[in-house]
Design an enzyme around this catalytic site. Sequence first.
Site, PDB file in Angstrom:
ATOM      1  N   ASN A  48       0.798  -1.334   0.056  1.00 12.17           N
ATOM      2  CA  ASN A  48       0.002   0.010   0.139  1.00 12.17           C
ATOM      3  C   ASN A  48       0.940   1.333  -0.054  1.00 12.17           C
ATOM      4  O   ASN A  48       2.161   1.241   0.533  1.00 12.17           O
ATOM      5  CB  ASN A  48      -1.065   0.343   1.195  1.00 12.17           C
ATOM      6  CG  ASN A  48      -0.467   0.048   2.527  1.00 12.17           C
ATOM      7  OD1 ASN A  48       0.892  -0.817   2.732  1.00 12.17           O
ATOM      8  ND2 ASN A  48      -1.069   0.443   3.657  1.00 12.17           N
ATOM      9  N   VAL A  49       0.385   2.287  -0.617  1.00 13.93           N
ATOM     10  CA  VAL A  49       1.032   3.439  -0.822  1.00 13.93           C
ATOM     11  C   VAL A  49      -0.021   4.577  -0.366  1.00 13.93           C
ATOM     12  O   VAL A  49      -0.875   4.880  -1.302  1.00 13.93           O
ATOM     13  CB  VAL A  49       1.633   3.973  -2.192  1.00 13.93           C
ATOM     14  CG1 VAL A  49       2.250   5.260  -2.205  1.00 13.93           C
ATOM     15  CG2 VAL A  49       2.451   2.779  -2.450  1.00 13.93           C
ATOM     16  N   GLU A  50       0.210   5.267   1.037  1.00 12.95           N
ATOM     17  CA  GLU A  50      -0.811   6.410   1.300  1.00 12.95           C
ATOM     18  C   GLU A  50      -0.288   7.518   0.853  1.00 12.95           C
ATOM     19  O   GLU A  50       0.774   7.903   0.288  1.00 12.95           O
ATOM     20  CB  GLU A  50      -0.977   6.261   2.642  1.00 12.95           C
ATOM     21  CG  GLU A  50      -1.347   4.570   2.968  1.00 12.95           C
ATOM     22  CD  GLU A  50      -1.672   4.870   4.669  1.00 12.95           C
ATOM     23  OE1 GLU A  50      -1.206   5.718   5.438  1.00 12.95           O
ATOM     24  OE2 GLU A  50      -2.196   3.725   5.118  1.00 12.95           O
ATOM     25  N   CYS A  59      -4.306   1.032  -2.540  1.00 20.88           N
ATOM     26  CA  CYS A  59      -4.072  -0.432  -1.839  1.00 20.88           C
ATOM     27  C   CYS A  59      -2.973  -1.122  -2.205  1.00 20.88           C
ATOM     28  O   CYS A  59      -2.682  -1.004  -3.509  1.00 20.88           O
ATOM     29  CB  CYS A  59      -5.464  -1.135  -1.864  1.00 20.88           C
ATOM     30  SG  CYS A  59      -6.723  -0.414  -1.012  1.00 20.88           S
ATOM     31  N   GLU A  61      -3.142  -4.126  -3.553  1.00 22.47           N
ATOM     32  CA  GLU A  61      -3.702  -4.754  -4.673  1.00 22.47           C
ATOM     33  C   GLU A  61      -3.468  -3.858  -6.003  1.00 22.47           C
ATOM     34  O   GLU A  61      -3.293  -4.421  -6.991  1.00 22.47           O
ATOM     35  CB  GLU A  61      -5.016  -5.004  -4.599  1.00 22.47           C
ATOM     36  CG  GLU A  61      -5.481  -6.125  -3.637  1.00 22.47           C
ATOM     37  CD  GLU A  61      -5.690  -5.557  -2.153  1.00 22.47           C
ATOM     38  OE1 GLU A  61      -5.221  -4.600  -1.849  1.00 22.47           O
ATOM     39  OE2 GLU A  61      -6.176  -6.357  -1.292  1.00 22.47           O
ATOM     40  N   CYS A  92     -10.459  -5.097   0.240  1.00 14.88           N
ATOM     41  CA  CYS A  92     -11.517  -4.311   0.436  1.00 14.88           C
ATOM     42  C   CYS A  92     -12.285  -4.641  -0.863  1.00 14.88           C
ATOM     43  O   CYS A  92     -11.886  -5.153  -2.106  1.00 14.88           O
ATOM     44  CB  CYS A  92     -11.065  -2.854   0.528  1.00 14.88           C
ATOM     45  SG  CYS A  92     -10.515  -2.294  -1.107  1.00 14.88           S
ATOM     46  N   CYS A  95     -10.827  -3.288  -4.311  1.00 20.66           N
ATOM     47  CA  CYS A  95      -9.852  -4.276  -4.920  1.00 20.66           C
ATOM     48  C   CYS A  95     -10.476  -5.657  -5.280  1.00 20.66           C
ATOM     49  O   CYS A  95      -9.889  -6.241  -6.078  1.00 20.66           O
ATOM     50  CB  CYS A  95      -8.730  -4.604  -3.600  1.00 20.66           C
ATOM     51  SG  CYS A  95      -7.689  -2.914  -3.353  1.00 20.66           S
TER      52      CYS A  95
END
Length: 134
Positions: A48-50, A59, A61, A92, A95
């Site tokens: 994940n990359v916020e 996400c 995915e 989620c 995804c």
Amino acid sequence: MSSEHTIDWEALRAAALAATEHSYAPYSGLAVGCAALVDDGRVVVGCNVENASYGLTLCAECTMLGALHLGGGGRLRAFVCVDGAGAPLTPCGRCRQLLFEAAAPGMLLATASGPRTIDELLPDAFGPSALPAR
Ligand code: THU
């Protein structure tokens, strides 16, 4: 890593856990990593990359699917997602939709209650077949 008929779930879990090391999650603190077996035997991973604009967060995915296509495409046979401690996470809703479109027939996803098919996790899915022919 896998014959045509067997899925090495432990290797996928290890790859997903290793991917959490690359997670960028300063806002939620939840490192997520995922890994999938592609129908040609490749394993693709994502983290994940916020973002400070929270809704733009990617996400794990999403980054994995980018890697899938950058690496030559293909269909996913098996999928694992874990947190930074290796505990299983279920994708989620968004995804699940993304994975549905990349799934090989009968694709399996590891969940806390065991392997489930994508059809179990996203019944009666919207997909490419709902679009008009072009
Ligand atoms: N997250 C994923 O990477 N995959 C999912 O399927 C669910 C949520 C991430 C997004 C965000 O960085 C963090 O988990 C908390 O929601």
